[in-house]
Design a protein around this motif. Structure first.
Motif, short mmCIF file in Angstrom:
data_model
loop_
_atom_site.label_atom_id
_atom_site.label_comp_id
_atom_site.label_asym_id
_atom_site.label_seq_id
_atom_site.Cartn_x
_atom_site.Cartn_y
_atom_site.Cartn_z
N SER A 272 0.71 -1.21 -0.32
CA SER A 272 0.06 -0.32 -0.09
C SER A 272 0.89 0.79 -0.26
N SER A 275 1.83 1.25 -3.53
CA SER A 275 0.40 2.18 -4.42
C SER A 275 0.40 3.89 -3.85
N SER A 276 0.93 4.56 -2.55
CA SER A 276 0.56 5.51 -2.49
C SER A 276 1.63 6.10 -2.90
N CYS A 287 -4.79 2.52 -0.38
CA CYS A 287 -3.25 3.36 -0.23
C CYS A 287 -4.16 3.68 1.57
N SER A 290 -1.68 9.42 2.15
CA SER A 290 -0.69 10.12 1.27
C SER A 290 0.26 10.16 0.47
N GLU A 291 0.66 10.09 -1.30
CA GLU A 291 2.31 10.10 -1.29
C GLU A 291 3.15 11.40 -0.41
#
Length: 399
Positions: A272, A275-276, A287, A290-291
């Protein structure tokens, strides 16, 4: 040896691997509440702000820099260790070993209680409830990750692998659960001499010997460890990993140590993160952060500046992000340069969970036999990295 076959749903005690799960929880809270990592704990946890801890921040907690690495109650019992409120109160009353933020030293037990208490004080929700509802259920791994409450959630004992040890340090007997059953006798031994009878001299265990060795290299850390060793005199069985086979421990919440995980669940959490970061091909996956949050999470923050890595059989000082350990990979095509791109966490004995955005890899391995040197983990992880052409993992586990 545990004769039961391992299945994808087998739960293993992951020890310190749980720290990155607890950290994920706190990062989620910070993101939801739009908080700053430099927020002092006293702003949401007033009872904590005393005895030199007034300026401890969330960042200090996540980077093992609070100076509270050896905090335990005086003459601790297993009941104390399993009592969440008792341990939170103990942290409130504690004094740091040094000025918070001035040095980093691995908070092997206290990290989880500190992080978990921050989550609870900010959200006014029970730590494990928040973790399940905000992290585990959205990722579909609520049946793969547990911090206590195994009875409440109907986890059958047949799913849980038994912890075993290859060898026993001095001070740990053959049957730690038997020692717990006789804790009242141990307490009676502590007060012997009150009525005039001679109290037998306490046996110096491996913690005292380790404290003496560390003291030569790091007097400040060694003295603090010596104080802990004194608290645990005749109680070093409380550090025996096999205690995590007890139902009492499995139903308590000790985020730094007693998490029960499947390898699948750990790998899914780390996937995950990838994915972020948007590094997975195609649609990616689920996710929970956040990124920007994941990038903050995995950014280099500090290196362990004490000698406690010796206590855990590690040759190298640990490198920390904000609540995770950082992993390096050797790039042979670039003159043996180490790429410090992986992040995750290792646990005692060899359980590990890690991801590497540069190679799009997530890896998790769970073990139940505590072996010095973690050879099985090193061999398997190295093989995986070789096959995927990720680069040989830089030494982290070396004894």
């Amino acid at each position: 040896l545990d004769p039961r076959p391992v299945t994808p749903s087998t739960l293993f005690t992951g020890y310190s691997v749980g720290k990155i799960i607890a950290s994920t929880c706190l990062h989620k809270v910070i993101e939801q509440h739009k908080m700053c990592y430099d927020t002092p704990l006293v702003s949401f946890w007033p009872q904590f702000g005393k005895n030199g801890k007034e300026m401890v921040t969330i960042r200090h907690v996540l980077t093992h820099s609070a100076g509270l690495q050896h905090v335990l109650p005086d003459s601790p019992t297993l009941d104390d260790i399993c009592d969440w409120e008792k341990m939170v109160l103990t942290l409130e009353e504690a004094s740091p070993v040094w000025t918070p933020g001035s040095r980093a030293s691995y908070h092997y037990f206290t990290f989880g209680w500190l992080v978990g208490a921050c989550v609870e004080k900010i959200t006014q929700r029970r730590f494990y409830d928040y973790l399940r509802e905000e992290i585990l259920v959205p990722l579909g791994i609520e049946d793969d990750v547990f911090f206590g409450d195994v009875l409440k959630h109907g986890v059958h004992c047949e799913r849980i692998a038994s912890v075993e040890m290859a060898s026993l340090p001095q001070g740990m007997g053959e049957d730690p659960l038997g020692m717990i059953e006789n804790e009242d006798s141990a307490l009676e031994g502590d007060i012997a001499g009150v009525n005039g009878e001679e109290k037998p001299p306490a046996q110096r265990g491996f913690l005292h010997m380790m404290a003496e060795a560390i003291k030569a290299e790091d007097p400040q850390e060694g003295t603090a460890l010596e104080e802990l060793a004194t608290k645990l005199t005749q109680r070093e069985y409380l550090l025996d990993p096999r205690l995590f086979n007890s139902k009492q421990v499995q139903n308590a919440c000790i985020p730094s140590a007693n998490g029960l995980f499947t390898a699948r669940g750990l790998a899914a959490l780390h996937n995950s993160f990838l994915s972020s970061l948007g590094v997975l091909d195609g649609a990616g996956g689920k996710c929970v952060l956040s990124e920007d949050c994941v990038n903050e999470f995995r950014s280099y923050a500090v290196s362990d500046s004490s000698a406690t890595h010796r206590l855990f059989g590690m040759q190298n000082r640990l490198r920390f992000g904000l609540g995770c350990q950082l992993f390096g990979f050797r790039e042979e095509t670039k003159g043996e340069r180490i790429r410090l791109s992986g992040f995750g966490h290792v646990g005692m004995g060899g359980s590990v969970a890690v991801c590497d955005p540069a190679s799009k890899m997530s890896f998790a391995m769970t073990v139940n036999k505590i072996v010095s040197g973690r050879k099985a983990t090193v061999d398997v992880f190295s093989l995986v990295c070789t096959e995927l052409k990720v680069g040989a993992p830089a030494a982290l586990f070396s004894a």
